[in-house]
Design a protein around this motif. Structure first.
Motif, mmCIF file in Angstrom:
data_model
loop_
_atom_site.group_PDB
_atom_site.id
_atom_site.type_symbol
_atom_site.label_atom_id
_atom_site.label_comp_id
_atom_site.label_asym_id
_atom_site.label_seq_id
_atom_site.Cartn_x
_atom_site.Cartn_y
_atom_site.Cartn_z
ATOM 1 N N PRO A 1 19.181 65.074 40.772
ATOM 2 C CA PRO A 1 19.857 65.327 42.057
ATOM 3 C C PRO A 1 21.079 64.441 42.219
ATOM 4 O O PRO A 1 21.171 63.352 41.649
ATOM 5 C CB PRO A 1 18.773 64.971 43.087
ATOM 6 C CG PRO A 1 17.855 64.031 42.379
ATOM 7 C CD PRO A 1 17.857 64.457 40.943
ATOM 8 N N VAL A 2 22.031 64.916 43.013
ATOM 9 C CA VAL A 2 23.224 64.143 43.345
ATOM 10 C C VAL A 2 23.118 63.743 44.813
ATOM 11 O O VAL A 2 22.969 64.602 45.687
ATOM 12 C CB VAL A 2 24.507 64.954 43.095
ATOM 13 C CG1 VAL A 2 25.729 64.146 43.518
ATOM 14 C CG2 VAL A 2 24.616 65.355 41.628
ATOM 15 N N TYR A 3 23.181 62.460 45.067
ATOM 16 C CA TYR A 3 23.084 61.932 46.426
ATOM 17 C C TYR A 3 24.472 61.506 46.890
ATOM 18 O O TYR A 3 25.190 60.802 46.182
ATOM 19 C CB TYR A 3 22.136 60.735 46.472
ATOM 20 C CG TYR A 3 20.727 61.037 46.004
ATOM 21 C CD1 TYR A 3 19.768 61.543 46.887
ATOM 22 C CD2 TYR A 3 20.354 60.823 44.677
ATOM 23 C CE1 TYR A 3 18.471 61.813 46.461
ATOM 24 C CE2 TYR A 3 19.066 61.095 44.245
ATOM 25 C CZ TYR A 3 18.129 61.584 45.135
ATOM 26 O OH TYR A 3 16.852 61.856 44.708
ATOM 27 N N GLN A 4 24.835 61.939 48.102
ATOM 28 C CA GLN A 4 26.116 61.586 48.707
ATOM 29 C C GLN A 4 25.864 60.748 49.957
ATOM 30 O O GLN A 4 25.036 61.127 50.804
ATOM 31 C CB GLN A 4 26.896 62.844 49.092
ATOM 32 C CG GLN A 4 27.462 63.608 47.927
ATOM 33 C CD GLN A 4 28.899 63.199 47.607
ATOM 34 O OE1 GLN A 4 29.426 62.255 48.196
ATOM 35 N NE2 GLN A 4 29.516 63.913 46.679
ATOM 36 N N PHE A 5 26.583 59.622 50.072
ATOM 37 C CA PHE A 5 26.384 58.735 51.213
ATOM 38 C C PHE A 5 27.732 58.357 51.833
ATOM 39 O O PHE A 5 28.695 58.076 51.124
ATOM 40 C CB PHE A 5 25.665 57.448 50.790
ATOM 41 C CG PHE A 5 24.298 57.675 50.204
ATOM 42 C CD1 PHE A 5 23.207 57.957 51.017
ATOM 43 C CD2 PHE A 5 24.109 57.623 48.833
ATOM 44 C CE1 PHE A 5 21.942 58.169 50.477
ATOM 45 C CE2 PHE A 5 22.858 57.821 48.275
ATOM 46 C CZ PHE A 5 21.776 58.107 49.097
ATOM 47 N N ASN A 6 27.760 58.344 53.167
ATOM 48 C CA ASN A 6 28.858 57.746 53.923
ATOM 49 C C ASN A 6 28.341 56.457 54.546
ATOM 50 O O ASN A 6 27.331 56.474 55.268
ATOM 51 C CB ASN A 6 29.356 58.685 55.023
ATOM 52 C CG ASN A 6 30.218 59.795 54.475
ATOM 53 O OD1 ASN A 6 31.262 59.535 53.890
ATOM 54 N ND2 ASN A 6 29.787 61.037 54.643
ATOM 55 N N SER A 7 29.013 55.352 54.239
ATOM 56 C CA SER A 7 28.601 54.054 54.772
ATOM 57 C C SER A 7 29.643 53.547 55.757
ATOM 58 O O SER A 7 30.850 53.701 55.528
ATOM 59 C CB SER A 7 28.430 53.038 53.640
ATOM 60 O OG SER A 7 27.386 53.419 52.766
ATOM 61 N N VAL A 8 29.173 52.925 56.826
ATOM 62 C CA VAL A 8 30.054 52.331 57.830
ATOM 63 C C VAL A 8 29.656 50.871 57.990
ATOM 64 O O VAL A 8 28.528 50.556 58.398
ATOM 65 C CB VAL A 8 29.958 53.062 59.181
ATOM 66 C CG1 VAL A 8 30.902 52.408 60.197
ATOM 67 C CG2 VAL A 8 30.289 54.542 59.013
ATOM 68 N N TYR A 9 30.585 49.989 57.618
ATOM 69 C CA TYR A 9 30.390 48.550 57.794
ATOM 70 C C TYR A 9 31.095 48.138 59.077
ATOM 71 O O TYR A 9 32.292 48.424 59.259
ATOM 72 C CB TYR A 9 30.983 47.773 56.625
ATOM 73 C CG TYR A 9 30.307 48.015 55.289
ATOM 74 C CD1 TYR A 9 29.294 47.168 54.834
ATOM 75 C CD2 TYR A 9 30.691 49.083 54.480
ATOM 76 C CE1 TYR A 9 28.687 47.379 53.607
ATOM 77 C CE2 TYR A 9 30.081 49.305 53.253
ATOM 78 C CZ TYR A 9 29.080 48.453 52.821
ATOM 79 O OH TYR A 9 28.475 48.671 51.609
ATOM 80 N N THR A 10 30.384 47.467 59.963
ATOM 81 C CA THR A 10 30.972 46.973 61.208
ATOM 82 C C THR A 10 31.006 45.454 61.152
ATOM 83 O O THR A 10 29.958 44.799 61.052
ATOM 84 C CB THR A 10 30.155 47.433 62.430
ATOM 85 O OG1 THR A 10 30.111 48.872 62.452
ATOM 86 C CG2 THR A 10 30.782 46.929 63.726
#
Length: 314
Positions: free
Chosen positions: A2-11
């Motif tokens: 499987p291919v996993y896609q992630f959007n990360s937000v660092y605050t």
């Protein structure tokens, strides 16, 4: 796989310094890249994907070795685990060694490395981490819940400040009472210990967006979660945490097949929360590490990492 896609937000919860290399300056400027913003060509801050991956490698290696009873490694194996190793000699393909390393070390299979004269390719594709600002509106995706899109009204330059530091020469201060002055003669060419220098930084509450794609097994995904679980104990970006820089929170969202976003993990105030998939793959990885340590000759495992002759069954 499987291919996993992630959007990360660092605050950012503290200032962030991620510096460009300039050995001739005492002012440490932020790292930038050039991009097109409409009809303008502009410089914008960017936290490199290589720096993020290097941090994951360090944290994942600590997690791995701690789960193996704080296993001590010889230099070559240490370098491979913590830095990705060094390539030496003409490149060859040792299929059996590559298969064994991917089997016993999901972390190395995920991040890649160089073993002797062989390169083991990693499985991560990623972007830089860009600030949410006016210059990156065409880069940062819309409709990510953790992002405060009000920041897109501001130039990233308004999200920076400079800070001056002075490192005092303690031999000239009250602490000099602890100095054996018979040993304190300085050569004329010796530089004083006092120094004035400046740091450019991103201000707190700035957000950084980062995209990550991983084509991997569930065990390898569990290894990635282990990196972030270890990092959550001291969630700092950049190399100046001792001076109060880099503290941040993280929200990581997984892209689903219908292009929606679902929570994967969060780190808030140093507290890690895992969504069901993240917990599942981490538990699977933890069990795997335990089984490897209980049922494997660790001496042979170290030889495998060093590029020496090894005897292990797959």
């Amino acid at each position: 796989m499987p291919v996993y896609q992630f959007n990360s937000v660092y605050t950012l919860k503290a200032p962030l310094s991620h510096q460009a290399v300039d050995p001739n300056s005492v002012v440490k400027k932020l790292n930038t890249v050039t991009l097109r913003n409409g009809s303008e060509i502009e410089q914008v801050f960017a936290y490199s994907g290589n720096a993020l991956r290097g941090g994951w490698r360090d944290q994942g290696a600590k997690y791995l070795l701690n789960h193996w009873d704080h296993l001590k490694l010889p230099q070559k194996a240490f370098n491979l685990i913590f830095t990705g190793g060094n390539l030496s000699g003409n490149q060859v393909v040792d299929v059996s060694r590559a298969q064994a390393i991917r089997h016993y070390f999901p972390l190395l299979s995920l991040l890649g490395g160089a073993i002797g004269n062989q390169i083991l390719a990693g499985k991560i594709t990623q972007t830089f981490a860009y600030p949410v600002c006016a210059e990156t509106t065409a880069i940062v995706p819309a409709n990510l819940d953790p992002i405060d899109y009000q920041a897109q009204k501001l130039s990233w330059r308004r999200m920076t400040e400079d800070k001056q530091f002075i490192r005092l020469d303690d031999s000239k201060q009250t602490l000099s009472t602890y100095l054996d002055k018979t040993t304190a003669k300085k050569a004329k060419s010796e530089l004083p210990a006092q120094m004035l220098y400046g740091i450019e930084y991103l201000i707190p509450n700035t957000q950084l967006w980062h995209n990550l794609e991983v084509d991997c097994t569930e065990l390898e995904l569990g290894a990635l979660v282990s990196c972030l679980a270890e990092w959550a104990q001291a969630p700092y970006l950049g190399g100046m945490s001792a001076q109060g820089f880099g503290l941040c929170d993280l929200t990581m969202l997984q892209e689903t097949d219908d292009d929606s976003q679902t929570p994967f993990l969060t780190i808030t105030g140093g507290k890690l929360q895992l969504a069901p998939l993240a917990k599942q793959v981490k538990d699977q990885y933890d069990t795997y590490l335990k089984d490897i340590y209980a049922n494997t000759d660790m001496t042979q495992l170290i030889k495998l990492l060093e590029g020496k002759k090894w005897q292990l069954s797959l």
